[in-house]
Design an enzyme around this catalytic site. Structure first.
Site, PDB file in Angstrom:
ATOM      1  N   LYS A   1       0.810  -1.219   0.000  1.00  0.00           N
ATOM      2  CA  LYS A   1       0.000   0.000   0.000  1.00  0.00           C
ATOM      3  C   LYS A   1       0.843   1.269   0.000  1.00  0.00           C
ATOM      4  O   LYS A   1       0.439   2.288  -0.554  1.00  0.00           O
ATOM      5  CB  LYS A   1      -0.986   0.007   1.163  1.00  0.00           C
ATOM      6  CG  LYS A   1      -0.327  -0.056   2.521  1.00  0.00           C
ATOM      7  CD  LYS A   1      -1.342  -0.302   3.608  1.00  0.00           C
ATOM      8  CE  LYS A   1      -0.681  -0.353   4.971  1.00  0.00           C
ATOM      9  NZ  LYS A   1       0.393  -1.385   5.082  1.00  0.00           N
TER      10      LYS A   1
ATOM     11  N   ARG B   1      -5.447   1.998  12.516  1.00  0.00           N
ATOM     12  CA  ARG B   1      -5.212   0.564  12.702  1.00  0.00           C
ATOM     13  C   ARG B   1      -6.187  -0.035  13.697  1.00  0.00           C
ATOM     14  O   ARG B   1      -6.257  -1.252  13.828  1.00  0.00           O
ATOM     15  CB  ARG B   1      -3.785   0.310  13.207  1.00  0.00           C
ATOM     16  CG  ARG B   1      -2.728   0.716  12.206  1.00  0.00           C
ATOM     17  CD  ARG B   1      -1.388   0.196  12.603  1.00  0.00           C
ATOM     18  NE  ARG B   1      -1.176  -1.114  11.993  1.00  0.00           N
ATOM     19  CZ  ARG B   1      -0.005  -1.733  11.930  1.00  0.00           C
ATOM     20  NH1 ARG B   1       1.046  -1.201  12.499  1.00  0.00           N
ATOM     21  NH2 ARG B   1       0.120  -2.886  11.355  1.00  0.00           N
TER      22      ARG B   1
ATOM     23  N   ARG C   1      13.644 -11.267   2.096  1.00  0.00           N
ATOM     24  CA  ARG C   1      14.719 -10.293   2.208  1.00  0.00           C
ATOM     25  C   ARG C   1      16.006 -10.947   2.709  1.00  0.00           C
ATOM     26  O   ARG C   1      15.979 -11.783   3.612  1.00  0.00           O
ATOM     27  CB  ARG C   1      14.307  -9.172   3.168  1.00  0.00           C
ATOM     28  CG  ARG C   1      15.249  -7.979   3.118  1.00  0.00           C
ATOM     29  CD  ARG C   1      14.561  -6.767   3.630  1.00  0.00           C
ATOM     30  NE  ARG C   1      14.351  -6.904   5.063  1.00  0.00           N
ATOM     31  CZ  ARG C   1      14.551  -5.904   5.931  1.00  0.00           C
ATOM     32  NH1 ARG C   1      14.919  -4.731   5.498  1.00  0.00           N
ATOM     33  NH2 ARG C   1      14.325  -6.093   7.213  1.00  0.00           N
TER      34      ARG C   1
ATOM     35  N   ARG D   1      17.503 -11.828   8.329  1.00  0.00           N
ATOM     36  CA  ARG D   1      17.349 -11.285   9.679  1.00  0.00           C
ATOM     37  C   ARG D   1      16.243 -12.017  10.424  1.00  0.00           C
ATOM     38  O   ARG D   1      15.281 -12.493   9.814  1.00  0.00           O
ATOM     39  CB  ARG D   1      16.970  -9.800   9.611  1.00  0.00           C
ATOM     40  CG  ARG D   1      18.130  -8.909   9.254  1.00  0.00           C
ATOM     41  CD  ARG D   1      17.725  -7.456   9.439  1.00  0.00           C
ATOM     42  NE  ARG D   1      18.821  -6.577   9.080  1.00  0.00           N
ATOM     43  CZ  ARG D   1      18.683  -5.342   8.603  1.00  0.00           C
ATOM     44  NH1 ARG D   1      17.478  -4.840   8.443  1.00  0.00           N
ATOM     45  NH2 ARG D   1      19.730  -4.612   8.318  1.00  0.00           N
TER      46      ARG D   1
ATOM     47  N   ARG E   1       3.602 -11.451  13.200  1.00  0.00           N
ATOM     48  CA  ARG E   1       3.214 -10.076  12.866  1.00  0.00           C
ATOM     49  C   ARG E   1       1.891 -10.040  12.104  1.00  0.00           C
ATOM     50  O   ARG E   1       1.040  -9.196  12.343  1.00  0.00           O
ATOM     51  CB  ARG E   1       4.281  -9.422  11.988  1.00  0.00           C
ATOM     52  CG  ARG E   1       5.363  -8.708  12.756  1.00  0.00           C
ATOM     53  CD  ARG E   1       6.549  -8.381  11.877  1.00  0.00           C
ATOM     54  NE  ARG E   1       6.292  -7.382  10.847  1.00  0.00           N
ATOM     55  CZ  ARG E   1       6.974  -7.290   9.702  1.00  0.00           C
ATOM     56  NH1 ARG E   1       7.940  -8.137   9.433  1.00  0.00           N
ATOM     57  NH2 ARG E   1       6.703  -6.337   8.848  1.00  0.00           N
TER      58      ARG E   1
END
Ligand code: ZN
Length: 217
Positions: free
Chosen positions: A13, A88, A127, A160, A171
């Site tokens: 987004k 949120r 990543r 990571r 998350r």
């Protein structure tokens, strides 16, 4: 054009908000950027926010909302805005509605970026970062020339902890629990439009454009 873009981390987004804000010549307002700018500028609200951040605490909703009120009152927001990742929670949505009412404004629509969990996991766990120079790569969207090796310095690439599947799943779970009631809240008010956030970026942009403009028309 006054819209809010909602979606989980990795939904894309931010990119769409940046591009469409330019196209529509409206303000792109991401709360993280707004906070950093206010703190850097040393405004009274910025200093208040910094007090919380220095203690490692979350900046309370009422500080964020007052900051938004100041920001949305500036000239570059006169043509409208795209809120990126805010609100949120229902409490924030409620406070935002009151703020806009005070400004004599309303939201035209709330665009939800719908992306499947496997796709979000693919984006968020891909990543890889160089141990030596910290350059970031992505195994799918920005791969290094040789797997596991930094293009820039030849250093070793690693994943990571933040990008591990377990952390990303956690998350996403937190986001879903927090946001599901918010989606219902906006659906009940006739503002929610869901857009498929997968596929070619230009197609996603067309979908978002149609959703936001259709609702505003
Ligand atoms: Zn490197």
């Amino acid at each position: 054009m006054r819209v809010a873009f909602l979606g989980p981390p990795g939904a894309g987004k931010g990119t769409q908000a940046r591009d469409l804000a330019q196209e529509w010549r409206v303000l792109h307002l991401a709360t993280g950027d707004m906070l950093r700018e206010a703190v850097a500028a040393g405004s009274p609200l910025g200093r208040e926010a910094k007090g919380y951040m220095d203690q490692g605490a979350l900046v309370p909703d009422d500080v964020i909302i007052r900051m938004m009120g100041e920001r949305l009152g500036k000239a570059d927001a006169a043509r409208g805005f795209i809120l990126d990742g805010f609100p949120r929670t229902i409490a924030q949505a409620d406070a935002l509605a009151k703020l806009l009412k005070d400004l004599g404004q309303t939201l035209d629509s709330v665009v939800y970026f719908d992306v499947s969990e496997p796709e979000l996991l693919r984006r968020l766990t891909g990543r890889r970062v160089c141990r030596a120079c910290q350059t970031a790569f992505h195994v799918v969207s920005a791969p290094p020339k040789a797997p596991g090796v930094c293009d820039r310095c030849g250093g070793e690439l690693y994943q990571r902890e933040d990008d591990s599947e377990a952390t990303v799943r956690h998350r996403l779970g937190v986001y879903n629990r927090q946001t599901a009631p918010l989606l219902d809240w906006y659906r009940d008010r006739g503002l929610l439009v869901a857009v498929r956030g997968e596929g070619p970026i230009a197609d996603i942009r067309r979908g978002v454009r149609d959703a936001a403009q259709g609702a505003a028309a």
